[in-house]
Design a protein around this motif. Structure first.
Motif, PDB file in Angstrom:
ATOM      1  N   ASN A 130       0.838  -1.193   0.000  1.00 29.47           N
ATOM      2  CA  ASN A 130       0.000   0.000   0.000  1.00 29.47           C
ATOM      3  C   ASN A 130       0.878   1.249   0.000  1.00 29.47           C
ATOM      4  O   ASN A 130       1.262   1.769   1.039  1.00 29.47           O
ATOM      5  CB  ASN A 130      -0.945  -0.017   1.197  1.00 29.47           C
ATOM      6  N   VAL A 131       1.169   1.726  -1.206  1.00 30.53           N
ATOM      7  CA  VAL A 131       2.076   2.856  -1.381  1.00 30.53           C
ATOM      8  C   VAL A 131       1.536   4.108  -0.709  1.00 30.53           C
ATOM      9  O   VAL A 131       2.296   4.900  -0.141  1.00 30.53           O
ATOM     10  CB  VAL A 131       2.301   3.116  -2.887  1.00 30.53           C
ATOM     11  N   SER A 132       0.211   4.312  -0.748  1.00 31.59           N
ATOM     12  CA  SER A 132      -0.371   5.528  -0.172  1.00 31.59           C
ATOM     13  C   SER A 132      -0.157   5.610   1.335  1.00 31.59           C
ATOM     14  O   SER A 132      -0.307   6.681   1.922  1.00 31.59           O
ATOM     15  CB  SER A 132      -1.865   5.588  -0.480  1.00 31.59           C
ATOM     16  N   ASN A 133       0.202   4.487   1.966  1.00 32.59           N
ATOM     17  CA  ASN A 133       0.452   4.465   3.401  1.00 32.59           C
ATOM     18  C   ASN A 133       1.941   4.505   3.722  1.00 32.59           C
ATOM     19  O   ASN A 133       2.341   4.299   4.856  1.00 32.59           O
ATOM     20  CB  ASN A 133      -0.172   3.206   4.022  1.00 32.59           C
ATOM     21  N   SER A 134       2.769   4.741   2.704  1.00 27.25           N
ATOM     22  CA  SER A 134       4.222   4.756   2.885  1.00 27.25           C
ATOM     23  C   SER A 134       4.740   6.184   2.838  1.00 27.25           C
ATOM     24  O   SER A 134       4.533   6.900   1.852  1.00 27.25           O
ATOM     25  CB  SER A 134       4.897   3.929   1.787  1.00 27.25           C
ATOM     26  N   ILE A 135       5.424   6.617   3.872  1.00 32.40           N
ATOM     27  CA  ILE A 135       5.973   7.973   3.896  1.00 32.40           C
ATOM     28  C   ILE A 135       7.105   8.129   2.890  1.00 32.40           C
ATOM     29  O   ILE A 135       7.395   9.225   2.421  1.00 32.40           O
ATOM     30  CB  ILE A 135       6.488   8.343   5.309  1.00 32.40           C
ATOM     31  N   ALA A 136       7.735   7.018   2.505  1.00 31.56           N
ATOM     32  CA  ALA A 136       8.864   7.089   1.572  1.00 31.56           C
ATOM     33  C   ALA A 136       8.406   7.318   0.141  1.00 31.56           C
ATOM     34  O   ALA A 136       9.200   7.703  -0.715  1.00 31.56           O
ATOM     35  CB  ALA A 136       9.690   5.812   1.647  1.00 31.56           C
ATOM     36  N   ALA A 137       7.127   7.071  -0.151  1.00 26.05           N
ATOM     37  CA  ALA A 137       6.642   7.139  -1.529  1.00 26.05           C
ATOM     38  C   ALA A 137       5.954   8.450  -1.846  1.00 26.05           C
ATOM     39  O   ALA A 137       5.273   8.564  -2.848  1.00 26.05           O
ATOM     40  CB  ALA A 137       5.688   5.979  -1.790  1.00 26.05           C
ATOM     41  N   LYS A 138       6.121   9.444  -1.002  1.00 32.38           N
ATOM     42  CA  LYS A 138       5.484  10.728  -1.250  1.00 32.38           C
ATOM     43  C   LYS A 138       6.396  11.606  -2.110  1.00 32.38           C
ATOM     44  O   LYS A 138       7.587  11.731  -1.866  1.00 32.38           O
ATOM     45  CB  LYS A 138       5.192  11.445   0.075  1.00 32.38           C
ATOM     46  N   GLY A 139       5.806  12.202  -3.155  1.00 38.75           N
ATOM     47  CA  GLY A 139       6.522  13.182  -3.943  1.00 38.75           C
ATOM     48  C   GLY A 139       7.661  12.636  -4.767  1.00 38.75           C
ATOM     49  O   GLY A 139       8.658  13.329  -4.977  1.00 38.75           O
ATOM     50  N   THR A 679       8.989  19.299   5.724  1.00 42.63           N
ATOM     51  CA  THR A 679       9.548  19.654   4.413  1.00 42.63           C
ATOM     52  C   THR A 679      10.506  18.600   3.889  1.00 42.63           C
ATOM     53  O   THR A 679      10.461  18.235   2.708  1.00 42.63           O
ATOM     54  CB  THR A 679      10.261  21.006   4.481  1.00 42.63           C
ATOM     55  N   PHE A 680      11.362  18.073   4.744  1.00 45.19           N
ATOM     56  CA  PHE A 680      12.454  17.219   4.286  1.00 45.19           C
ATOM     57  C   PHE A 680      12.292  15.776   4.764  1.00 45.19           C
ATOM     58  O   PHE A 680      11.801  15.503   5.858  1.00 45.19           O
ATOM     59  CB  PHE A 680      13.802  17.759   4.790  1.00 45.19           C
ATOM     60  N   SER A 681      12.732  14.854   3.899  1.00 43.65           N
ATOM     61  CA  SER A 681      12.814  13.437   4.251  1.00 43.65           C
ATOM     62  C   SER A 681      14.020  12.840   3.535  1.00 43.65           C
ATOM     63  O   SER A 681      14.511  13.385   2.535  1.00 43.65           O
ATOM     64  CB  SER A 681      11.533  12.694   3.860  1.00 43.65           C
ATOM     65  N   GLY A 682      14.508  11.705   4.044  1.00 47.93           N
ATOM     66  CA  GLY A 682      15.687  11.071   3.457  1.00 47.93           C
ATOM     67  C   GLY A 682      15.495   9.574   3.307  1.00 47.93           C
ATOM     68  O   GLY A 682      14.627   8.963   3.954  1.00 47.93           O
ATOM     69  N   THR A 683      16.292   8.956   2.423  1.00 46.66           N
ATOM     70  CA  THR A 683      16.212   7.515   2.188  1.00 46.66           C
ATOM     71  C   THR A 683      17.610   6.912   2.202  1.00 46.66           C
ATOM     72  O   THR A 683      18.608   7.579   1.880  1.00 46.66           O
ATOM     73  CB  THR A 683      15.551   7.202   0.838  1.00 46.66           C
ATOM     74  N   PHE A 684      17.657   5.631   2.557  1.00 45.73           N
ATOM     75  CA  PHE A 684      18.898   4.863   2.545  1.00 45.73           C
ATOM     76  C   PHE A 684      18.550   3.468   2.030  1.00 45.73           C
ATOM     77  O   PHE A 684      17.691   2.795   2.584  1.00 45.73           O
ATOM     78  CB  PHE A 684      19.496   4.767   3.950  1.00 45.73           C
ATOM     79  N   ASN A 685      19.222   3.038   0.951  1.00 47.89           N
ATOM     80  CA  ASN A 685      18.908   1.755   0.337  1.00 47.89           C
ATOM     81  C   ASN A 685      20.198   0.990   0.055  1.00 47.89           C
ATOM     82  O   ASN A 685      21.153   1.553  -0.480  1.00 47.89           O
ATOM     83  CB  ASN A 685      18.135   1.972  -0.966  1.00 47.89           C
ATOM     84  N   PHE A 686      20.192  -0.298   0.410  1.00 48.65           N
ATOM     85  CA  PHE A 686      21.360  -1.142   0.149  1.00 48.65           C
ATOM     86  C   PHE A 686      20.889  -2.542  -0.210  1.00 48.65           C
ATOM     87  O   PHE A 686      20.050  -3.117   0.487  1.00 48.65           O
ATOM     88  CB  PHE A 686      22.265  -1.221   1.384  1.00 48.65           C
ATOM     89  N   LEU A 709      17.692  12.562  -0.686  1.00 45.77           N
ATOM     90  CA  LEU A 709      17.121  13.629   0.121  1.00 45.77           C
ATOM     91  C   LEU A 709      15.981  14.262  -0.670  1.00 45.77           C
ATOM     92  O   LEU A 709      16.133  14.540  -1.869  1.00 45.77           O
ATOM     93  CB  LEU A 709      18.172  14.683   0.455  1.00 45.77           C
ATOM     94  N   ARG A 710      14.844  14.474  -0.008  1.00 44.72           N
ATOM     95  CA  ARG A 710      13.655  14.968  -0.675  1.00 44.72           C
ATOM     96  C   ARG A 710      13.106  16.173   0.053  1.00 44.72           C
ATOM     97  O   ARG A 710      13.088  16.223   1.284  1.00 44.72           O
ATOM     98  CB  ARG A 710      12.603  13.868  -0.726  1.00 44.72           C
ATOM     99  N   ALA A 711      12.641  17.179  -0.732  1.00 45.13           N
ATOM    100  CA  ALA A 711      12.018  18.374  -0.155  1.00 45.13           C
ATOM    101  C   ALA A 711      10.653  18.568  -0.790  1.00 45.13           C
ATOM    102  O   ALA A 711      10.498  18.461  -2.007  1.00 45.13           O
ATOM    103  CB  ALA A 711      12.888  19.600  -0.384  1.00 45.13           C
ATOM    104  N   SER A 712       9.649  18.850   0.055  1.00 52.16           N
ATOM    105  CA  SER A 712       8.283  19.092  -0.410  1.00 52.16           C
ATOM    106  C   SER A 712       7.920  20.529  -0.071  1.00 52.16           C
ATOM    107  O   SER A 712       7.877  20.917   1.098  1.00 52.16           O
ATOM    108  CB  SER A 712       7.313  18.111   0.259  1.00 52.16           C
TER     109      SER A 712
END
Length: 784
Positions: A130-139, A679-686, A709-712
């Motif tokens: 459920n992508v709409s419930n994921s904070i990482a999938a915004k914007g 405003t800001f969120s970040g991701t880390f993937n390995f 790094l993402r800014a909305s």
């Protein structure tokens, strides 16, 4: 059609005699102006116990299936509106109409708790993220949302499911008719904020084509009734060895009757891949390529959907794309006998590969009643005409002479299909049935020219004309039912019949083949309790060769190395079985077994100084594995997802020169997303693939590390994304391929370390999605 429908209703009546009659509650929820409201949370309750939960669709409609007779309460809640509760007594199928009025509260005087879908769900034939419930999938763009989905991997060459290749991508149950890098660029032009959920089908049901051992990915877009204009514009700058860019513009209009969408896409990419293939044996060939690849592409997608009546709608989708690939290759090939160098060839080649592709889809959907019965029909057309011209000059150290050659390839693919699907939901079961006919046509004209006295002269011994046609007829039937509150089952049967004709006027070689096969699929699910679910699946699939693998022409990379197709190549078959366990909608464990029969692939042969790559059926392979997925929000600001796959392979070969070994492979992925503030969120993937042996291939470990790094900004209308990918340059591909008389070593890197910056802006009514329908046309993936 009348006979066909009568037969289906006869089957339905027969089953109904032996099934327990369960009821259903359905209805529509509107505002006080009688406009439907989407995504309303509805609970079916008895006293204070919640029995079922569902959400209203874009038309405000909802349904509770498999309900026993008795007294119930339905509660409905939506942000900004008064919650309502309705009591009703159910003794037959019931239809109700509900209204929600705006909340009159000006000041919040308490805490409102709203229902939220789990991050991960297991349904009878698919896993749902459920992508709409994921904070990482915004914007983000849609490729980044796919990268978040358990079991999925995405790179510049396409999308894949762990353990699968050639995966089909659908949007709202309709296939996207492009693949590879073009598919990735198209997905980048769509926004993740439009996505409700992503469904992963590792064993697709009978409704879908049996082609390929691939799974399927279904992207379900959000829907709502807002009318008017909307759009978004996006631009990406990326830096590998060279700079690259991608841009897109989407415009949508929606009224009560019509939805129109236009999507324009453009991309440019320049990379510096390197490839090394060394054949070590009694006769050895050490080959090294330094490449410079340039890819340009533009595309336009136009779609229209018209709602003629409350029960009928029709529409069309037209997509046109122009791509151009250019490669400059510097190849060095050292030929040895034992340890003695016989000769060194240096080949400089320029590859030009422009292609124009067009797709037209026309569809018509007819609702047969208000209970969900529907007949869907469609016609699909696809054409592409890739042209390839390769000029290469080869210099030998033995005679100091240069041999200049031109290799041309003109291909013309035309594919069309017609299909019809019937959906019949009943209170005791849901049925689907359909028919499809597909016609393939492929003509190729390949030339080989030697430069003599300043002119390119055709060498008829190395030229070829090849004509190929294929017709596929398919029919399927499936049924799904719930048995009580704990058991669910689904079963389907698909039949496909193929007629194949291949002819080479150059050689006089003809291929004629006819065959039909049944492809069953079975699904069973048992809900142990609210937190634990078990399921089991089985399906049979077919993997038909692509057209290049069938064409007997020789494609040369230098005068002593070529690849060729095999017109007698047979399709392979896969038997797939899975047993899965889901705990609390956040942890999934899957055990799978696969059997590959008549598997085919590329075989390398060295004949003195000549290196030949061709296709043959030679493989029987048994695979088993264990996959685990963990997805959870530790805190509202921290989302974590982990995936691990263990795979074991045992294989047999009918070609003695191919040395097979039993082997294993391990892959794991760790993803974290952090919401820093509003405003800001970040991701880390390995991710990391450990060294593995499968069949006659040994591959060294590979890894991939990325951060973002993402800014909305501007209330979410402006999104800025910065990311660094393959930071450790861990995607270098190294390994060995074992044969009886030699071993082939490979060492390849495709310039995947990248920094990118993306800006996207949405305008108009942000919730208007336009026409998002896609049409099933999977056969285009066999074009190469």
């Amino acid at each position: 059609m009348k006979t066909y429908t009568t037969l289906l209703f006869t089957i339905i009546s027969f089953f109904n005699i032996y099934c327990f009659g369960q009821l259903k509650i359905q209805g529509q929820i509107n505002d006080t102006t009688k406009r439907p409201i989407a995504n309303v949370s509805l609970n079916l309750m008895r006293d204070t116990n919640v029995l079922k939960t569902t959400f209203s669709d874009m038309n405000g409609e909802f349904i509770f299936n498999a309900v026993n007779s008795g007294q119930y309460i339905i509660s409905a809640s939506f942000l900004g509106r008064e919650e309502i509760r309705t009591s009703l007594k159910v003794y037959r199928d019931t239809t109700i109409l509900l209204y929600l009025q705006k909340s009159t509260d000006v000041i919040l005087k308490g805490v409102t708790i709203t229902a939220s879908k789990p991050l991960l769900e297991r349904k009878i034939d698919r896993i749902v993220f459920n992508v709409s419930n994921s904070i990482a999938a915004k914007g983000t763009d849609l490729t980044q949302a796919l990268a978040l989905t358990p079991m999925l991997r995405i790179d510049g060459n396409g999308v894949s499911i762990s353990g699968k290749s050639g995966v089909s991508v659908m949007i709202n149950e309709r296939i996207v008719n492009i693949g590879g890098a073009d598919l990735v660029n198209y997905l980048k032009s769509l926004r993740s904020d439009d996505v409700e959920k992503i469904e992963v089908l590792t064993t697709p049901p009978a409704k879908y084509e049996a082609q390929g051992n691939s799974g399927m990915i279904n992207i379900v877009l959000k829907s709502n009734p807002n009318l008017g204009w909307s759009g978004d514009i996006s631009s990406t700058y990326a830096q590998t060895t060279f700079p690259a860019n991608a841009n897109s513009l989407n415009l949508n209009f929606q009224s009560k009757k019509i939805a129109i969408s236009g999507k324009f896409r453009q991309n440019y990419r320049k990379t510096r891949p390197t490839e090394e293939f060394d054949v070590i044996g009694e006769n050895s060939i050490l080959s090294s390529d330094k490449r410079q690849d340039i890819q340009r592409g533009v595309g336009l997608n136009l779609s229209m959907d018209y709602k003629a009546t409350d029960k009928a709608n029709f529409g069309l989708i037209y997509d046109i794309g122009k791509t151009s690939y250019k490669m400059q290759i510097e190849n060095s090939s050292v030929y040895k006998t034992a340890q003695t160098i016989d000769s060194v060839l240096n080949t400089y080649s320029n590859h030009f590969n422009p292609s124009l592709s067009q797709t037209l889809n026309v569809y018509y959907d007819q609702k047969l009643d208000k209970k969900g019965k529907k007949l869907s029909s469609g016609f699909n057309y696809f054409s592409t005409d890739p042209e390839t011209k390769v000029d290469f000059s080869t210099f030998s150290n033995r005679n100091g002479m240069a041999e200049q050659v031109r290799n041309t390839s003109g291909l013309n693919y035309i594919i069309w299909s017609a299909q019809s699907d019937l959906t019949l939901p009943y209170k005791w079961a849901s049925m689907e049935a359909g028919l499809k006919f597909t016609n393939f046509e492929n003509d190729s004209d390949v030339g080989y020219f030697n430069l003599l006295n300043g002119n390119f002269i055709l060498d008829p011994t190395k030229a070829n004309v090849f004509q190929y046609s294929e017709q596929n007829l398919a029919a399927y039937y499936s049924i799904q039912s719930d048995f009580g509150k704990k058991w669910s089952a689904k079963a389907g049967l698909r039949y496909e019949y193929s007629i194949i004709d291949g002819y080479s006027p150059t050689t006089g070689e003809k291929t004629n083949r006819k065959y039909g096969r049944l492809f069953p699929s079975v699904y069973l699910s048992y809900k142990i309790n609210q937190n634990n679910t078990l399921s089991a699946t089985y399906s049979k699939r077919i993997n038909r060769p692509n057209f290049r693998a069938l064409n007997p022409f020789r494609w040369y990379t230098n005068p002593y190395t070529y690849s060729t197709g095999n017109p007698t190549l047979q399709p392979s078959y896969n038997h797939n079985s899975e047993v899965a366990y889901l705990y609390k909608d956040m942890f999934s464990l899957t055990l799978y077994l696969q059997k590959l029969v008549d598997g085919y692939g590329r075989i390398v042969t060295v004949n003195e100084a000549l290196k030949i790559v061709d296709y043959r059926n030679y493989l029987t392979q048994y695979s088993s594995g264990l996959e685990a997925t963990f997805a959870i929000k530790f805190f509202p600001w921290w989302e974590n997802r982990e995936f691990v796959s263990l795979n074991f392979v045992k294989a047999k070969s009918t070609i003695q020169d191919v040395l097979l070994e039993d082997g294993a492979a391990v892959y794991y992925n760790i993803f974290n997303s952090f919401k820093i503030n509003k405003t800001f969120s970040g991701t880390f993937n390995f991710w990391h693939s450990l060294p593995a042996t499968q069949g006659n291939v040994y591959s060294e470990g590979r890894s991939f590390l990325s951060i973002g790094l993402r800014a909305s900004l501007l209330d979410g209308k402006l999104q800025l994304n910065a990311s660094a990918e393959d930071i450790l340059k861990g995607t270098v591909s190294r390994g060995k391929v074992y044969y009886n008389t030699f071993t082939q070593y490979y060492n390849n890197y495709y310039d995947s370390r990248r920094f990118s910056l993306t800006a996207s802006y949405s305008f108009g009514k942000a919730k208007v999605k336009g026409n998002r329908k896609q049409v099933t046309f999977k056969e285009t993936q066999r074009v190469n």
